[in-house]
Design a protein around this motif. Structure first.
Motif, PDB file in Angstrom:
ATOM      1  N   HIS A 199     -30.907   9.909 -15.586  1.00  0.00           N
ATOM      2  CA  HIS A 199     -31.503   9.449 -14.320  1.00  0.00           C
ATOM      3  C   HIS A 199     -32.949   9.933 -14.186  1.00  0.00           C
ATOM      4  O   HIS A 199     -33.385  10.334 -13.105  1.00  0.00           O
ATOM      5  N   GLN A 200     -33.678   9.884 -15.278  1.00  0.00           N
ATOM      6  CA  GLN A 200     -35.092  10.267 -15.269  1.00  0.00           C
ATOM      7  C   GLN A 200     -35.925   9.015 -15.025  1.00  0.00           C
ATOM      8  O   GLN A 200     -35.928   8.103 -15.846  1.00  0.00           O
ATOM      9  N   ARG A 201     -36.610   8.990 -13.906  1.00  0.00           N
ATOM     10  CA  ARG A 201     -37.368   7.812 -13.514  1.00  0.00           C
ATOM     11  C   ARG A 201     -38.866   8.085 -13.594  1.00  0.00           C
ATOM     12  O   ARG A 201     -39.314   9.197 -13.297  1.00  0.00           O
ATOM     13  N   PRO A 202     -39.661   7.075 -13.963  1.00  0.00           N
ATOM     14  CA  PRO A 202     -41.115   7.272 -13.999  1.00  0.00           C
ATOM     15  C   PRO A 202     -41.672   7.417 -12.594  1.00  0.00           C
ATOM     16  O   PRO A 202     -41.039   7.012 -11.610  1.00  0.00           O
ATOM     17  N   ALA A 207     -31.346  17.549 -15.870  1.00  0.00           N
ATOM     18  CA  ALA A 207     -31.662  16.240 -16.448  1.00  0.00           C
ATOM     19  C   ALA A 207     -32.081  16.384 -17.906  1.00  0.00           C
ATOM     20  O   ALA A 207     -31.735  15.547 -18.750  1.00  0.00           O
ATOM     21  N   THR A 208     -32.822  17.445 -18.211  1.00  0.00           N
ATOM     22  CA  THR A 208     -33.251  17.682 -19.593  1.00  0.00           C
ATOM     23  C   THR A 208     -32.050  17.920 -20.502  1.00  0.00           C
ATOM     24  O   THR A 208     -31.983  17.390 -21.619  1.00  0.00           O
ATOM     25  N   VAL A 209     -31.092  18.706 -20.035  1.00  0.00           N
ATOM     26  CA  VAL A 209     -29.881  18.965 -20.823  1.00  0.00           C
ATOM     27  C   VAL A 209     -29.139  17.659 -21.098  1.00  0.00           C
ATOM     28  O   VAL A 209     -28.710  17.388 -22.229  1.00  0.00           O
ATOM     29  N   THR A 210     -28.980  16.831 -20.066  1.00  0.00           N
ATOM     30  CA  THR A 210     -28.301  15.543 -20.235  1.00  0.00           C
ATOM     31  C   THR A 210     -29.048  14.657 -21.223  1.00  0.00           C
ATOM     32  O   THR A 210     -28.437  13.992 -22.075  1.00  0.00           O
ATOM     33  N   PRO A 268     -34.277  24.077 -11.864  1.00  0.00           N
ATOM     34  CA  PRO A 268     -32.822  23.853 -11.891  1.00  0.00           C
ATOM     35  C   PRO A 268     -32.424  22.382 -11.876  1.00  0.00           C
ATOM     36  O   PRO A 268     -31.463  21.993 -12.539  1.00  0.00           O
ATOM     37  N   ILE A 269     -33.161  21.540 -11.134  1.00  0.00           N
ATOM     38  CA  ILE A 269     -32.813  20.115 -11.074  1.00  0.00           C
ATOM     39  C   ILE A 269     -33.318  19.392 -12.319  1.00  0.00           C
ATOM     40  O   ILE A 269     -32.566  18.705 -13.010  1.00  0.00           O
ATOM     41  N   SER A 305     -20.368  24.549 -17.817  1.00  0.00           N
ATOM     42  CA  SER A 305     -19.601  23.454 -17.227  1.00  0.00           C
ATOM     43  C   SER A 305     -20.380  22.146 -17.286  1.00  0.00           C
ATOM     44  O   SER A 305     -19.817  21.079 -17.574  1.00  0.00           O
ATOM     45  N   LEU A 306     -21.691  22.215 -17.009  1.00  0.00           N
ATOM     46  CA  LEU A 306     -22.531  21.016 -17.063  1.00  0.00           C
ATOM     47  C   LEU A 306     -22.536  20.413 -18.461  1.00  0.00           C
ATOM     48  O   LEU A 306     -22.365  19.197 -18.630  1.00  0.00           O
ATOM     49  N   VAL A 307     -22.724  21.242 -19.473  1.00  0.00           N
ATOM     50  CA  VAL A 307     -22.786  20.745 -20.849  1.00  0.00           C
ATOM     51  C   VAL A 307     -21.447  20.148 -21.274  1.00  0.00           C
ATOM     52  O   VAL A 307     -21.390  19.055 -21.857  1.00  0.00           O
ATOM     53  N   GLU A 308     -20.364  20.835 -20.979  1.00  0.00           N
ATOM     54  CA  GLU A 308     -19.040  20.354 -21.385  1.00  0.00           C
ATOM     55  C   GLU A 308     -18.715  19.012 -20.720  1.00  0.00           C
ATOM     56  O   GLU A 308     -18.283  18.064 -21.387  1.00  0.00           O
ATOM     57  N   SER A 309     -18.917  18.922 -19.417  1.00  0.00           N
ATOM     58  CA  SER A 309     -18.572  17.690 -18.697  1.00  0.00           C
ATOM     59  C   SER A 309     -19.504  16.546 -19.080  1.00  0.00           C
ATOM     60  O   SER A 309     -19.064  15.394 -19.222  1.00  0.00           O
ATOM     61  N   THR A 310     -20.789  16.853 -19.261  1.00  0.00           N
ATOM     62  CA  THR A 310     -21.752  15.808 -19.619  1.00  0.00           C
ATOM     63  C   THR A 310     -21.466  15.263 -21.014  1.00  0.00           C
ATOM     64  O   THR A 310     -21.528  14.046 -21.243  1.00  0.00           O
ATOM     65  N   LEU A 311     -21.153  16.145 -21.946  1.00  0.00           N
ATOM     66  CA  LEU A 311     -20.828  15.697 -23.302  1.00  0.00           C
ATOM     67  C   LEU A 311     -19.604  14.786 -23.289  1.00  0.00           C
ATOM     68  O   LEU A 311     -19.587  13.736 -23.953  1.00  0.00           O
TER      69      LEU A 311
END
Length: 331
Positions: A166-169, A134-137, A129-130, A59-65
């Motif tokens: 949303h990957q922040r330093p 972010a890595t998948v996105t 998991p969190i 679901s994450l991959v489908e919606s993110t794509l």
């Protein structure tokens, strides 16, 4: 007439078959031994020791794509292939199948943008998991950027992919970026690709710079900016040319505006905290603690010496010796 219609139908069927074959041939095949699962917009393949994607991951991959394609203006209907492997060894084995370069053990996922493939270490997703989401996105963003804009500068890829995920330093990297901006010592945006190494871990400050500039453009301009820039790139323009066409600013002018804003951030308190948590700060704290301890010991010794000069120390007063003390406990 009937014969003509039959011939026409036959040719239409042949064209449909050829088109279907062309589309299928454009879809990369997984390595031998991988089991395949068909999704809505993506195809999955997994090694026998991993298992199919969970409902949550699918679901994450489908919606993110879908969201990324909408944001970045990609109209592609190509079905990416997502490979699930176990461990870094499995990831590198899959890369070898697609003639890709090996990656370090700490890399959890890789995007092969030209082939529209993502390879993911599923064990990493379980342990993080969190961060795994972010890595998948991030990796999906690389695929969509290729779809929407074709070949792009690497700093654009990394800046937009980090922004999408949303990957922040970390705070210390952000403060270092601000100090470099104040000293006018940042690497020019258009030259970042010359300094970016292949691995993220060796260039966190440069990646943070790319992200900071992209985030600045997202705050300053309307949401559809990057989709329009990518459309120009798809037609053959360079990214900075598309940026100027859409914003009216040269990349140099925009960079200076971004640096001016970045340099105004307050970093004093953060620098103090950095000093405290750094090894130098710890050493300083140890020295201060030692000095305080010595001072307290000396103070205590002076107090004991003063108490010894009194004949009765059981109930001392501010005037010195307690002359009413009879030497017995008073209950």
């Amino acid at each position: 007439m009937v014969r003509f219609l039959c011939r026409t139908s036959w040719w239409l069927l042949l064209l449909l078959w050829v088109s279907s074959w062309a589309i299928a041939s454009d879809t990369p095949s997984p390595p031998d031994g991988f089991l395949t699962v068909e999704g809505i917009r993506v195809d999955w393949a997994h090694s026998s020791d991993v298992g199919p994607p969970s409902e949550k991951l699918a679901s994450l991959v489908e919606s993110t794509l879908k969201d990324l394609r909408q944001w970045l203006g990609s109209r592609s209907t190509r079905r990416p292939l997502v490979l699930l492997v176990s461990t870094s060894a499995g990831l590198n084995h899959a890369l070898e199948h697609y003639q890709g370069e090996r990656v370090p053990a700490w890399v959890p996922a890789v995007a092969l943008t030209r082939k529209s493939i993502i390879i993911i270490d599923s064990h990493y997703l379980v342990r993080h998991p969190i961060g795994g989401g972010a890595t998948v996105t991030h990796e999906l963003a690389h695929l969509v950027l290729e779809e929407a804009g074709g070949p792009l500068p690497r700093w654009v890829h990394e800046g937009l992919a980090q922004s999408a995920a949303h990957q922040r330093p970390d705070p210390s990297t952000s403060r270092a970026l601000t100090l470099l901006a104040r000293g006018d010592s940042l690497v020019p945006i258009t030259e970042l690709d010359q300094y970016l190494p292949r691995t993220h871990g060796r260039a966190s400050l440069l990646y943070a710079e790319a992200l900071s500039f992209i985030d600045w453009t997202r705050r300053q301009f309307e949401p559809g900016l990057h989709a329009r820039i990518l459309a120009h790139c798809k037609e053959g323009s360079h990214w900075h040319q598309g940026f100027e066409l859409e914003t009216g600013l040269t990349i140099e002018q925009a960079t200076q505006d971004w640096i001016n804003e970045l340099a105004q951030r307050d970093v004093f308190l953060g620098l103090v905290l950095d000093l405290i948590v750094s090894w130098n700060g710890l050493a300083l704290l140890v020295i201060l603690a030692f000095v305080v301890q010595i001072s307290r010991r000396r103070s205590r010794l002076r107090q004991m010496e003063e108490e010894e000069r009194w004949h009765s120390q059981r109930y001392p007063t501010s005037d010195g010796q307690n002359r009413t003390d009879s030497g017995e406990d008073i209950v």
